[in-house]
Design a protein around this motif. Structure first.
Motif, mmCIF file in Angstrom:
data_model
loop_
_atom_site.group_PDB
_atom_site.id
_atom_site.type_symbol
_atom_site.label_atom_id
_atom_site.label_comp_id
_atom_site.label_asym_id
_atom_site.label_seq_id
_atom_site.Cartn_x
_atom_site.Cartn_y
_atom_site.Cartn_z
ATOM 1 N N ASP A 70 11.509 7.554 -4.464
ATOM 2 C CA ASP A 70 10.460 7.779 -3.470
ATOM 3 C C ASP A 70 9.146 8.158 -4.136
ATOM 4 O O ASP A 70 8.297 8.820 -3.562
ATOM 5 C CB ASP A 70 10.879 8.810 -2.399
ATOM 6 C CG ASP A 70 11.261 10.132 -3.015
ATOM 7 O OD1 ASP A 70 11.661 11.043 -2.269
ATOM 8 O OD2 ASP A 70 11.182 10.271 -4.258
ATOM 9 N N GLY A 123 11.310 -2.032 4.870
ATOM 10 C CA GLY A 123 9.974 -1.893 4.302
ATOM 11 C C GLY A 123 9.369 -3.262 4.063
ATOM 12 O O GLY A 123 9.714 -4.235 4.719
ATOM 13 N N ASN A 138 10.670 5.428 2.171
ATOM 14 C CA ASN A 138 9.452 4.859 2.742
ATOM 15 C C ASN A 138 8.193 5.273 1.975
ATOM 16 O O ASN A 138 7.136 4.664 2.125
ATOM 17 C CB ASN A 138 9.321 5.201 4.235
ATOM 18 C CG ASN A 138 9.360 6.689 4.468
ATOM 19 O OD1 ASN A 138 9.257 7.479 3.525
ATOM 20 N ND2 ASN A 138 9.497 7.095 5.722
ATOM 21 N N ARG A 139 8.302 6.309 1.151
ATOM 22 C CA ARG A 139 7.156 6.669 0.297
ATOM 23 C C ARG A 139 7.202 5.952 -1.056
ATOM 24 O O ARG A 139 6.277 6.008 -1.846
ATOM 25 C CB ARG A 139 7.138 8.172 0.042
ATOM 26 C CG ARG A 139 6.840 9.021 1.268
ATOM 27 C CD ARG A 139 6.694 10.491 0.861
ATOM 28 N NE ARG A 139 7.900 10.986 0.198
ATOM 29 C CZ ARG A 139 8.932 11.528 0.815
ATOM 30 N NH1 ARG A 139 8.918 11.655 2.149
ATOM 31 N NH2 ARG A 139 9.994 11.948 0.154
ATOM 32 N N GLY A 168 10.631 1.300 1.481
ATOM 33 C CA GLY A 168 9.261 1.406 0.982
ATOM 34 C C GLY A 168 8.673 0.038 0.685
ATOM 35 O O GLY A 168 8.998 -0.955 1.326
ATOM 36 N N ARG A 221 7.099 3.205 -3.984
ATOM 37 C CA ARG A 221 6.259 2.035 -4.276
ATOM 38 C C ARG A 221 6.743 1.417 -5.581
ATOM 39 O O ARG A 221 6.743 2.071 -6.620
ATOM 40 C CB ARG A 221 4.780 2.425 -4.451
ATOM 41 C CG ARG A 221 4.134 3.053 -3.226
ATOM 42 C CD ARG A 221 3.760 2.001 -2.184
ATOM 43 N NE ARG A 221 3.185 2.634 -0.999
ATOM 44 C CZ ARG A 221 3.894 3.067 0.056
ATOM 45 N NH1 ARG A 221 5.214 2.947 0.048
ATOM 46 N NH2 ARG A 221 3.291 3.620 1.089
#
Lengths: 187, 530
Positions: free
Chosen positions: B259, B313, B277-278, B296, B280
């Motif tokens: 995350d 995501g 979801n955080r 994410g 990247r």
């Protein structure tokens, strides 16, 4: 060292004289290697075993009993070593398992001459050796100890941890198998 | 008087009959021409047997083995290789390849890992046949290369093997800039900066500060809350990245939770992969996993081999999935194509609100019965022919070594135990060598040798099985090859037994690898000519 008689060489070898031990190696390495080769059925294993026998000799020559001819004693040491190796490969089991009431193939004496009895050329003797090499351990080992190391039935029985009668039966059956193999091969 | 049996006569001829019985037999021989003829034949037989066996003593004697001793030559070789290795390490360390070409460079860590992970993925798709094909190519190249070296002269595997081991050892020296930390708790504090690559081993490894190089971790759990400027290689049981990794993540663990920020790609072989979801991911994901959850952002593609995959995501480019089930929720975004290979069409659930910019290609892979396809038998025949050819080549080029390996299979538990050890530890050695950077060439060589040995394992076990079944009269090359053919046929058939077949194949590989390792050890012992 080459010109010395065997007794003198052995005496010096007992004192751990390197040259004497080397002379014993030079004189008997082929015989020992031949026995190991026949018993272990592998050139590589026989090479290792031969080296180990002569290393053992350096330690055990002090215990050599002069009443026994030295080549005979040395071949007995080599034979014992090979049997130990085979036993180790078989994870501690007896090299040859004695089976009671093992069926004996009793064949009437053949009127035909044995293929083993004829005078043989070098190639035919090589075939005999190949046939011996292809025998299973239980036949090949006593046969080799008898006709290569020239041990008695009692000595073979002691080495292989078998009864004398069983050794006699195994040697007889080994020769029967050899005859069959050679007769089959000549057809 | 009745004639004596042949066995009794044979014992008499050997001089082993009891005295009384011998006397009686001698008396009988005086009056029985038939028994006399038999005894003469048995004596001739004994004579020929003795002469034939005694000719063994006329064969060339083996070389005398002496005690192994360090010679100045070995020390000089070691010193020279260490010096050469050091110079090469310094030179390689100064090389800089443009960032954009890193993925292309097979000698860089990223290029190599890219190759390994894509290979693993396609291997999983193609099945074990693929591994056999690759290993056959590597094995064949290995044999050809070895054959070219030794053709025309007798090569004893003694000092060359020893020197090779020296070279392998010397080149496996760790690269200069590595800091090592180990303990129950290994921590890089928040205000701490590690200016080297960090190798950490411990129950819990926590990175809250900055690591300016790569991070290599072995342990139970790893938490990255700080920043890793290089790559992260994790063999921890659980890995959680909430900080930043500017390079790549290579992960072999039970779970990977992401995350945080990742500059490049994730390459993972895990039980569970979750991108929060955080989270990247600046490049792609290539993973094999039991469960995958992508909540994410993945900037480029995602290649997933999983039991269950859920995407909620966004994926910038293509989504490739193969395995059990795939679910795209309403918030899922795929900027390229969607390709899925599943067992049933209902295993792919795409919510109405999900966005897929490209094509949808859902393939239902129904497992056919391979035994009904003629191509299967053709493939098996080709494989068998290739194995026979490799076996014949090996026997011609290294007759003693090949036959000795065949024999070594017969030692049973020793070969099996050694083989399991080699199978498990060599891949680890390869990875450890690879991440030291200077050990990359060594890692590649080891990998090639490892694959070749796995392929050859079947050949040695097959040859041994053939000899056990056929019990040939001699030990000629022809006998060995016939035994190999029979043994390979049996092993092939047995390998197709449901459930057990895979275990049997594994046992075969372990037995063969163990026999090879044992024979390599025996061959490395030096000999001194008498």
């Amino acid at each position: 060292m080459e010109g010395l008689d065997l007794e003198s060489v052995i005496e010096r070898a007992r004192g751990h004289e390197a040259e004497a031990l080397g002379e014993l190696y030079r004189r008997y390495v082929r015989r020992v290697f031949g026995l190991c080769r026949c018993m272990l059925n592998s050139r590589e294993s026989a090479e290792d075993a031969t080296s180990e026998v002569f290393l053992k000799l350096q330690r055990s020559i002090e215990s050599y009993d002069v009443s026994i001819p030295f080549p005979r004693w040395l071949l007995r040491v080599a034979g014992n070593h090979c049997i130990d190796l085979l036993r180790h490969q078989g994870r501690g089991r007896q090299v040859i398992v004695e089976v009671e009431d093992e069926a004996t193939v009793i064949e009437a004496p053949s009127a035909q001459p044995s293929p083993l009895g004829a005078v043989m050329s070098k190639e035919e003797r090589a075939q005999v050796r190949n046939a011996v090499a292809s025998l299973p351990d239980k036949y090949r080992l006593p046969l080799t100890l008898r006709y290569y190391s020239e041990l008695s039935y009692d000595e073979i029985a002691e080495q292989l941890d078998l009864e004398r009668n069983h050794v006699a039966a195994l040697i007889f059956r080994a020769k029967q198998q050899l005859r069959r193999k050679l007769a089959h091969g000549s057809k | 008087m009745e004639c004596y049996s042949e066995q009794t006569c044979a014992i008499f001829v050997d001089g082993e009959l009891a005295a009384d019985e011998g006397r009686c037999l001698r008396d009988h021989l005086a009056t029985c021409p038939r028994c006399r003829k038999l005894v003469d034949a048995l004596r001739a037989e004994n004579r020929v047997l003795g002469e034939s066996l005694h000719e063994l003593a006329e064969e060339p004697a083996p070389f005398r083995r002496g005690r192994r001793s360090w010679v100045w030559g070995d020390l000089a070789t070691l010193a020279a290789v260490l010096a050469l290795g050091s110079i090469c390490s310094a030179w390689i360390d100064r090389l800089r390849i443009p960032e954009g070409l890193e993925w292309f460079n097979p000698f860089s860590t990223s290029g190599l890992m890219n190759l390994i992970f894509n290979f693993s993925y396609y291997f999983a798709q193609g099945g074990t046949a693929m591994l056999a094909d690759y290993a056959a190519v590597v094995g064949g190249l290995f044999l050809l290369g070895g054959g070219a070296l030794v053709l025309g002269r007798r090569w004893r595997l003694h000092k060359p093997v020893l020197h090779l081991l020296i070279v392998v050892f010397a080149l496996s020296l760790p690269s200069f800039a590595i800091e090592r930390r180990h303990g129950e708790f290994v921590t890089v504090a928040a205000n701490e900066t590690v200016d080297d690559t960090l190798l950490a081993a411990g129950k819990t490894v926590r990175v809250e500060g900055v690591v300016n190089g790569d991070l290599l971790v072995f342990g139970r759990s790893l938490e990255v809350r700080g920043r890793v400027k290089g790559d992260l290689v994790s063999f921890a049981r659980t890995t959680a990245v909430s900080g930043t990794v500017e390079g790549r993540i290579y992960n072999f663990s039970q779970s990977l939770d992401m995350d945080g920020e990742l500059g490049h790609s994730i390459y993972a072989w895990v039980q569970s992969l979750r991108v929060d979801n955080r989270g990247r991911v600046g490049d792609s994901i290539v993973c094999g996993a039991g469960d995958v959850s992508l909540e994410g952002e993945v900037k480029r593609s995602a290649t997933i081999f999983a039991g269950n995959a859920e995407v909620s995501g966004s994926i910038g480019r293509d989504l490739d999935m193969a395995g059990g089930s795939l679910t795209l929720t309403n918030t899922a975004r795929v900027g390229g194509n969607l390709r899925a290979r599943v067992h049933q069409s209902k295993d792919v659930q795409v919510a109405a609100g999900a966005t897929i910019a490209g094509r949808r290609d859902i393939q239902v892979h129904v497992r056919e019965n391979q035994f009904t396809r003629p191509r299967f038998y053709f493939h098996q025949a080709v494989w068998l022919g290739a194995a026979m050819l490799v076996g014949w080549l090996g026997l011609v080029l290294f007759p003693g070594f090949f036959q000795a390996c065949t024999q070594a299979v017969g030692s049973g538990w020793r070969s099996l135990g050694l083989g399991i050890g080699v199978l498990a530890t060599v891949p680890l050695s390869i990875v450890v060598a690879a991440v030291t950077l200077v050990g990359l060439p060594v890692a590649l060589m080891l990998l090639a040798a490892y694959l070749a040995a796995i392929y050859l394992a079947k050949i040695w076990v097959g040859a041994f099985l053939g000899r056990v079944l056929l019990k040939p009269a001699g030990a000629t090359k022809r006998d060995w090859l016939v035994g190999l053919l029979v043994g390979l046929l049996v092993l092939t058939i047995v390998g197709f037994i449901p459930y057990l077949g895979g275990l049997i194949r594994l046992l075969i590989i372990c037995l063969g690898l163990g026999a090879f390792a044992w024979q390599l050890y025996r061959s490395s012992r030096p000999t001194i000519a008498a």
